[in-house]
Design an enzyme around this catalytic site. Structure first.
Site, short mmCIF file in Angstrom:
data_model
loop_
_atom_site.label_atom_id
_atom_site.label_comp_id
_atom_site.label_asym_id
_atom_site.label_seq_id
_atom_site.Cartn_x
_atom_site.Cartn_y
_atom_site.Cartn_z
N GLY A 1 -2.49 10.23 3.06
CA GLY A 1 -2.57 10.34 1.61
C GLY A 1 -1.62 9.41 0.89
N ASP A 2 -0.47 9.16 1.47
CA ASP A 2 0.49 8.22 0.89
C ASP A 2 -0.16 6.85 0.74
OD1 ASP A 2 3.14 7.16 0.12
OD2 ASP A 2 3.15 6.26 2.11
N CYS A 3 -0.86 6.42 1.76
CA CYS A 3 -1.52 5.11 1.72
C CYS A 3 -2.67 5.09 0.71
CB CYS A 3 -2.07 4.76 3.10
SG CYS A 3 -0.80 4.58 4.35
#
Length: 146
Positions: free
Chosen positions: A34-36
């Site tokens: 999700g960070d990416c």
């Protein structure tokens, strides 16, 4: 690239990825992805707002991907999350991480991890439209314009 397939669908097809029940993924795995995905959303919007020097693009994007901004976004979005989304967010927020952000409180870091877990979950469900909608709504509610 096959027309009509989402990025996720294309990746799964080209790399012969096995189907996995995403409810089995750890919340930190969801946050990792999700960070990416969150970063891609923000960077795409930043670049779409104008071709600028890379360092200016980076500075602008950094304001939106830092833990403090993500934590504030998580706070203003909780009332519009579905029960399922809220459960994923809470799992991510409550996960025991062995790392911390350099420039964020533990509370902000955990909330940001929860938001990233939710974005990763939505991506793996092939619900990018919902992830984008939440990010846009969060920015609007924060009064932030990229």
């Amino acid at each position: 690239m096959e027309k009509g397939l989402s990025l996720l669908g294309q990746l799964k097809k080209e790399f012969d990825c096995k189907e996995v029940d995403i409810r089995e993924y750890s919340p930190l795995t969801l946050a990792y992805l999700g960070d990416c995905i969150y970063d891609v959303i923000i960077r795409t919007v930043v670049v779409g707002r104008g071709n600028r020097a890379a360092n200016r693009l980076h500075k602008t994007a950094s304001e939106y991907v830092k833990a403090g901004t993500q934590a504030a976004m998580a706070d203003v979005l909780q009332d519009c999350m579905t029960e399922e989304e809220l459960a994923v967010y809470r799992r991510g927020r409550n996960a025991k991480s062995y790392t911390t952000a350099k420039n964020a409180s533990v509370s902000d870091y955990r909330k940001a991890t929860g938001l990233e877990a939710l974005v990763g979950y939505l991506y793996l469900k092939d619900e990018m439209g919902r992830a984008i909608c939440l990010v846009k709504l969060g920015l609007e509610r924060l009064g932030r314009k990229i």
